[in-house]
Design a protein around this motif. Structure first.
Motif, mmCIF file in Angstrom:
data_model
loop_
_atom_site.group_PDB
_atom_site.id
_atom_site.type_symbol
_atom_site.label_atom_id
_atom_site.label_comp_id
_atom_site.label_asym_id
_atom_site.label_seq_id
_atom_site.Cartn_x
_atom_site.Cartn_y
_atom_site.Cartn_z
ATOM 1 N N PRO A 120 -9.757 15.582 -2.372
ATOM 2 C CA PRO A 120 -8.846 14.728 -3.140
ATOM 3 C C PRO A 120 -8.138 13.683 -2.287
ATOM 4 C CG PRO A 120 -7.870 16.883 -2.800
ATOM 5 C CD PRO A 120 -9.276 16.969 -2.298
ATOM 6 N N PHE A 121 -8.079 13.926 -0.977
ATOM 7 C CA PHE A 121 -7.382 12.984 -0.094
ATOM 8 C C PHE A 121 -8.366 12.118 0.695
ATOM 9 C CE2 PHE A 121 -4.436 16.510 -0.801
ATOM 10 C CZ PHE A 121 -3.350 15.806 -1.294
ATOM 11 N N GLY A 122 -9.607 12.072 0.244
ATOM 12 C CA GLY A 122 -10.598 11.248 0.904
ATOM 13 C C GLY A 122 -11.214 11.950 2.099
ATOM 14 N N LEU A 123 -12.021 11.192 2.831
ATOM 15 C CA LEU A 123 -12.758 11.762 3.952
ATOM 16 C C LEU A 123 -12.769 10.773 5.110
ATOM 17 C CD1 LEU A 123 -15.944 12.962 2.019
ATOM 18 C CD2 LEU A 123 -14.305 14.463 3.157
ATOM 19 N N GLN A 126 0.835 -1.203 0.000
ATOM 20 C CA GLN A 126 0.000 0.000 0.000
ATOM 21 C C GLN A 126 0.872 1.258 0.000
ATOM 22 O OE1 GLN A 126 -2.566 0.490 3.418
ATOM 23 N NE2 GLN A 126 -4.186 1.300 2.142
ATOM 24 N N PRO A 167 -0.300 8.452 -6.926
ATOM 25 C CA PRO A 167 -1.040 9.725 -6.931
ATOM 26 C C PRO A 167 -0.139 10.937 -7.098
ATOM 27 C CG PRO A 167 -1.096 8.712 -4.743
ATOM 28 C CD PRO A 167 -0.453 7.731 -5.657
ATOM 29 N N ALA A 206 2.413 14.825 0.264
ATOM 30 C CA ALA A 206 2.002 15.065 -1.124
ATOM 31 C C ALA A 206 2.019 16.560 -1.447
ATOM 32 C CB ALA A 206 0.605 14.490 -1.351
ATOM 33 N N ALA A 263 0.716 3.907 -2.886
ATOM 34 C CA ALA A 263 0.169 5.197 -2.447
ATOM 35 C C ALA A 263 1.230 6.292 -2.490
ATOM 36 C CB ALA A 263 -0.395 5.076 -1.034
ATOM 37 N N ARG A 268 -10.251 7.128 7.309
ATOM 38 C CA ARG A 268 -9.325 6.501 6.360
ATOM 39 C C ARG A 268 -8.740 7.524 5.384
ATOM 40 N NH1 ARG A 268 -9.461 0.944 6.639
ATOM 41 N NH2 ARG A 268 -7.362 1.212 5.813
ATOM 42 N N THR A 287 -0.445 13.781 -9.987
ATOM 43 C CA THR A 287 -0.580 15.213 -9.676
ATOM 44 C C THR A 287 0.462 16.043 -10.425
ATOM 45 O OG1 THR A 287 -1.417 14.535 -7.526
ATOM 46 C CG2 THR A 287 -0.848 16.843 -7.761
ATOM 47 N N ARG A 332 -16.861 2.498 0.740
ATOM 48 C CA ARG A 332 -17.324 2.636 2.120
ATOM 49 C C ARG A 332 -18.329 1.523 2.395
ATOM 50 N NH1 ARG A 332 -13.494 5.433 2.105
ATOM 51 N NH2 ARG A 332 -13.279 7.575 2.798
ATOM 52 N N THR A 365 -7.076 11.887 -8.612
ATOM 53 C CA THR A 365 -6.200 10.720 -8.724
ATOM 54 C C THR A 365 -7.002 9.428 -8.667
ATOM 55 O OG1 THR A 365 -5.836 10.747 -6.356
ATOM 56 C CG2 THR A 365 -4.223 11.884 -7.687
ATOM 57 N N ILE A 366 -8.037 9.400 -7.796
ATOM 58 C CA ILE A 366 -8.827 8.170 -7.662
ATOM 59 C C ILE A 366 -10.159 8.391 -8.349
ATOM 60 C CG2 ILE A 366 -9.928 6.567 -6.055
ATOM 61 C CD1 ILE A 366 -7.668 7.011 -4.187
ATOM 62 N N CYS A 399 -6.309 10.061 3.533
ATOM 63 C CA CYS A 399 -4.901 9.835 3.162
ATOM 64 C C CYS A 399 -3.934 10.273 4.269
ATOM 65 C CB CYS A 399 -4.604 10.614 1.887
ATOM 66 S SG CYS A 399 -2.881 10.521 1.409
ATOM 67 N N THR A 400 -3.072 9.366 4.662
ATOM 68 C CA THR A 400 -2.101 9.700 5.708
ATOM 69 C C THR A 400 -0.892 10.449 5.131
ATOM 70 O OG1 THR A 400 -1.327 7.465 5.371
ATOM 71 C CG2 THR A 400 -2.585 7.849 7.356
ATOM 72 N N GLY A 401 -0.765 10.427 3.787
ATOM 73 C CA GLY A 401 0.410 11.055 3.175
ATOM 74 C C GLY A 401 0.129 12.434 2.602
HETATM 75 C C1 HEM Z 1 -1.347 13.928 -4.438
HETATM 76 C C2 HEM Z 1 -1.037 12.835 -3.787
HETATM 77 C C3 HEM Z 1 -2.038 11.931 -3.080
HETATM 78 C C4 HEM Z 1 -3.392 11.837 -3.216
HETATM 79 C C5 HEM Z 1 -4.311 12.663 -4.113
HETATM 80 C C6 HEM Z 1 -3.830 10.785 -2.307
HETATM 81 C C7 HEM Z 1 -5.153 10.387 -2.162
HETATM 82 C C8 HEM Z 1 -5.569 9.383 -1.322
HETATM 83 C C9 HEM Z 1 -6.943 8.942 -1.172
HETATM 84 C C10 HEM Z 1 -8.136 9.515 -1.945
HETATM 85 C C11 HEM Z 1 -6.955 7.953 -0.258
HETATM 86 C C12 HEM Z 1 -8.198 7.170 0.214
HETATM 87 C C13 HEM Z 1 -8.827 7.925 1.381
HETATM 88 C C14 HEM Z 1 -10.206 7.458 1.747
HETATM 89 O O1 HEM Z 1 -10.556 6.291 1.521
HETATM 90 O O2 HEM Z 1 -10.963 8.300 2.284
HETATM 91 C C15 HEM Z 1 -5.595 7.749 0.196
HETATM 92 C C16 HEM Z 1 -5.213 6.838 1.149
HETATM 93 C C17 HEM Z 1 -3.924 6.647 1.544
HETATM 94 N N1 HEM Z 1 -2.808 7.359 1.158
HETATM 95 FE FE1 HEM Z 1 -2.780 8.874 -0.180
HETATM 96 N N2 HEM Z 1 -2.740 10.273 -1.659
HETATM 97 C C18 HEM Z 1 -1.622 10.941 -2.099
HETATM 98 C C19 HEM Z 1 -0.318 10.728 -1.690
HETATM 99 C C20 HEM Z 1 0.075 9.848 -0.729
HETATM 100 C C21 HEM Z 1 1.431 9.666 -0.254
HETATM 101 C C22 HEM Z 1 2.634 10.467 -0.766
HETATM 102 C C23 HEM Z 1 1.403 8.681 0.684
HETATM 103 C C24 HEM Z 1 2.521 8.101 1.525
HETATM 104 C C25 HEM Z 1 3.748 8.468 1.502
HETATM 105 C C26 HEM Z 1 0.029 8.248 0.819
HETATM 106 C C27 HEM Z 1 -0.404 7.269 1.675
HETATM 107 C C28 HEM Z 1 -1.713 6.846 1.799
HETATM 108 C C29 HEM Z 1 -2.128 5.746 2.673
HETATM 109 C C30 HEM Z 1 -1.221 4.912 3.571
HETATM 110 C C31 HEM Z 1 -3.519 5.635 2.519
HETATM 111 C C32 HEM Z 1 -4.455 4.638 3.215
HETATM 112 C C33 HEM Z 1 -4.970 5.249 4.490
HETATM 113 C C34 HEM Z 1 -5.895 4.278 5.217
HETATM 114 O O3 HEM Z 1 -6.500 3.399 4.593
HETATM 115 O O4 HEM Z 1 -6.026 4.411 6.446
HETATM 116 N N3 HEM Z 1 -0.745 8.979 -0.047
HETATM 117 N N4 HEM Z 1 -4.772 8.640 -0.465
#
Ligand code: HEM
Length: 225
Positions: free
Chosen positions: A161-164, A27, A35, A175, A31, A167, A39, A102, A95-96, A169-171
């Protein structure tokens, strides 16, 4: 990997533990890369399509620093137009595109997996003016010289863009930092231009779970300082 399993720890003892580590590592790998590259692509794609916006952003960056080394994520976070361009890139080319899964608890049928369509929310006319266009102005506050009242009624809560929720996005902070740094350093160092004959349209892009897009041809001319 050192954060997931420390070098001094014993190797995973059970199949379950090993599967968990594999899942987390996979993951993080996807992740942390996919994304971000989307971007970067999105920002360049829209900037090349809108030379006036590219010129404004380039000017903001070059007027804000004296040399390359001053360009840090913290310093870049003060640039309002850069923030607006990145926000609009994340919105216009999300991105997604498949939806955020959910599990329903009551609203539909218990246990049914439903997908929240970020595509509909972020590119839908219900919430935004001209959602299929590229308008960084919608992200500027009324004090900014480029603020445009046409976007005053946009409902920016439709932007996630990073979800809601838990869960989310932790990153996301990484980003933001990486994208700011990428655009800041590239536009400081190069004049950008699309390559004639290689123009692309967003309508050509396809989604098969992941995005499938044509190559983006960009001419980078080093700035003579
Ligand atoms: C522009 C860059 C990024 C975008 C647009 C993005 C977007 C997202 C989205 C939409 C989700 C799902 C959230 C949800 O279900 O509500 C997610 C989950 C996640 N992202 Fe990102 N992300 C980005 C960059 C990153 C980076 C750089 C990392 C780590 C270094 C990362 C780590 C994660 C992880 C670990 C999850 C899962 C969180 C969970 O399930 O608890 N993301 N991201």
């Amino acid at each position: 990997m050192d954060y997931i399993i420390r070098p001094e720890d014993p190797p995973p003892g059970t199949k379950k533990e090993l599967t968990h580590i594999e899942q987390v590592a996979f993951q993080m790998f996807i992740a942390g890369f996919d994304p971000i590259q989307i971007t970067f692509y999105a920002a360049l794609f829209f900037l090349l399509k809108h030379p006036q916006i590219l010129a404004r952003l380039t000017k903001e960056i070059r007027n804000s620093f004296n040399n390359y080394d001053e360009i840090t994520p913290d310093a870049l976070s003060n640039l309002k137009y850069l923030h607006a361009v990145i926000s609009e890139s994340l919105r216009a080319h999300l991105t997604i595109a498949t939806g955020l899964p959910r599990i329903s608890s009551g609203a539909i049928v218990d246990g049914v997996v439903c997908h929240l369509s970020s595509f509909k929310a972020m590119r839908g006319e219900r919430y935004l003016r001209d959602p299929l266009g590229f308008h960084p102005e919608r992200w500027l506050s009324s004090e900014h010289p480029l603020y445009d009242t046409r976007y005053a009624d946009d409902n920016l809560k439709s932007f996630f863009p990073f979800g809601l929720g838990p869960r989310k996005c932790t990153g996301r902070e990484i980003a933001w930092s990486q994208t700011r740094l990428f655009l800041g350093k590239v536009l400081w160092s190069f004049d950008l231009e699309g390559v004639r004959g290689h123009e692309k349209s967003f309508d050509e892009f396809k989604v098969y779970v992941m995005w499938n897009r044509p190559e983006l041809w960009v001419r980078y001319s080093p700035v003579d300082r």
